[in-house]
Design an enzyme around this catalytic site. Structure first.
Site, PDB file in Angstrom:
ATOM      1  N   ARG A 165       0.829  -1.230   0.000  1.00  0.00           N
ATOM      2  CA  ARG A 165       0.000   0.000   0.000  1.00  0.00           C
ATOM      3  C   ARG A 165       0.856   1.270   0.000  1.00  0.00           C
ATOM      4  NH1 ARG A 165      -2.377  -3.646  -0.911  1.00  0.00           N
ATOM      5  NH2 ARG A 165      -4.380  -4.366  -0.187  1.00  0.00           N
ATOM      6  N   SER A 239     -10.688  -0.117   3.398  1.00  0.00           N
ATOM      7  CA  SER A 239      -9.908  -0.350   4.626  1.00  0.00           C
ATOM      8  C   SER A 239      -9.347   0.978   5.112  1.00  0.00           C
ATOM      9  CB  SER A 239      -8.738  -1.290   4.338  1.00  0.00           C
ATOM     10  OG  SER A 239      -9.230  -2.509   3.872  1.00  0.00           O
ATOM     11  N   GLU A 335      -4.545   3.887   6.015  1.00  0.00           N
ATOM     12  CA  GLU A 335      -4.353   3.621   4.581  1.00  0.00           C
ATOM     13  C   GLU A 335      -4.948   4.791   3.780  1.00  0.00           C
ATOM     14  OE1 GLU A 335      -5.441  -0.355   3.095  1.00  0.00           O
ATOM     15  OE2 GLU A 335      -6.205   0.631   1.300  1.00  0.00           O
TER      16      GLU A 335
END
Ligand code: FAD
Length: 339
Positions: A165, A239, A335
């Site tokens: 990520r 998320s 995130e």
């Protein structure tokens, strides 16, 4: 010509649907529009902010300068041989549509990334991933435009510094480049990746023993639709936190106190811990705090239940991070991009 609006309500351009404004706002339809925006930014001494599908941002204050909503479209095959195809997608293409296009052509590489929200241009930003696949696996290169000079530059895979990520665009080069087009190397033949999550079980449930590329994509769409709240009905940004990467030594110490703490190895010295387990164990799964809360099936997904403010969201984020730190001594990292 670029149509610039002032003090624009941009709530509808984000999937978390928080009340949000942009000081200035315009929609990009071409490279020329972007060059015009760069000239405007220099002349007016205002920064530029790029917005794709708004599915990975939390806008906590009026966005300063000119917000550019990217709608630059186009997909073209740039090279084709007996083994692979190089395909270039302009950054304003919707990621999900682009994956569907590749699946329709029976070209391998992106099928496990079906039904991820957002645009092609934002995908390299955090090296999007799902079901054991990340875009770095079929990434070839990208064309980006310097938001100050207007100069174009090609970034290869290693130039992008892809990680879990992460990429250089989320770190060292944050806010410095506009990703204009991304080229992928798709394979004519490849082994399907079925071992992650419930893909194989779902296929077998449907009586499919030898799945096609289309079967895999369709199955992942079913699983994702069952598992993840639809942002149109339940505003969210996917998320909210990243899974944690910690040393094996630290994990073994934690395991003594929490024997059922899940993990998977990522190297000889590091393991990954699912952030969802930490948030659930800390008691936040399915809990509502006024207008916000964590989803009942997906502890990682923060939901805006009814017209929440950014302040309410950030308060919950703070509370979760503090509780996880107190309980496990671990630091959660967002995130989602907080603007
Ligand atoms: C329900 C749901 C499920 C999700 N599932 C996943 C998943 O499985 N895996 C995963 O990895 N992600 C997932 N996401 C997160 C999200 O879809 C991805 O991160 C996606 O790539 C964001 O794209 P976007 O166009 O919406 O980006 P935005 O939210 O608009 O922007 C994100 C960041 O990228 C920057 N940016 C956007 N476009 C450009 C550009 N062209 N050039 C330079 N900078 C740019 C923005 O300035 C911002 O900082 C999910 C989100 C939702 C809502």
């Amino acid at each position: 010509m670029l149509k610039i609006e002032k003090n624009k309500n941009i709530k509808a351009y984000t999937t978390l649907q928080l009340s949000a404004r942009a000081e200035f706002f315009a929609i990009l339809k071409s490279k020329e529009d972007l060059q015009e925006a760069i000239v405007w930014s220099k002349k007016n001494k205002k920064p530029l902010f790029i917005l794709g599908g708004g599915s990975n941002v939390l806008i906590s204050q009026t966005v300063k300068g000119l917000t550019l909503k990217n709608e630059i479209k186009g997909i073209k095959v740039v090279e084709k041989n007996k083994d692979y195809i190089l395909v270039e997608a302009k950054s304003g293409e919707l990621w999900g549509d682009f994956v569907d296009w590749s699946v329709r052509h029976n070209w391998h590489g992106l099928e496990n990334l079906s039904l991820i929200y957002g645009t092609v241009g934002a995908a390299p930003m955090q090296n999007i991933g799902a079901y054991g696949v990340e875009i770095k696996d079929s990434f070839y290169h990208l064309h980006a435009i310097d938001l100050k000079s207007g100069q174009e530059r090609i970034f290869s895979g290693p130039d992008c510094h892809f990680a879990y990520r992460e990429s250089i665009f989320k770190n060292k080069l944050k806010g410095k480049y506009f990703i204009y087009a991304v080229t992928f190397k798709l394979q004519k033949m490849a082994t399907l990746q079925l071992d992650y999550g419930a893909i194989r079980a779902h296929l077998l449930e449907r009586g499919i023993k030898k799945p096609s590329l289309k079967n895999v994509s369709a199955t992942i769409k079913i699983i994702r639709t069952e598992k993840l709240p639809n942002p149109v009905k339940m505003p969210n940004a996917g998320s909210f936190f990243k899974n944690l990467e910690i040393s094996t030594i630290k994990f073994k110490a934690l395991q003594k106190k929490y024997p059922d703490m899940p993990s998977w190895p990522i190297s000889k010295t590091k393991v990954k811990i699912p952030a969802a387990w930490l948030i659930e164990t800390a008691g936040f799964k399915g809990k509502k705090f006024g207008a916000v809360g964590m989803h009942k099936n997906q502890a990682l997904v923060l939901i805006n239940y009814r017209r929440a403010s950014a302040r309410q969201v950030l308060n919950l984020v703070k509370k979760i991070k503090q509780t996880v730190k107190k309980s496990f001594g671990l630091d959660l990292h967002e995130e989602v991009n907080i603007i």
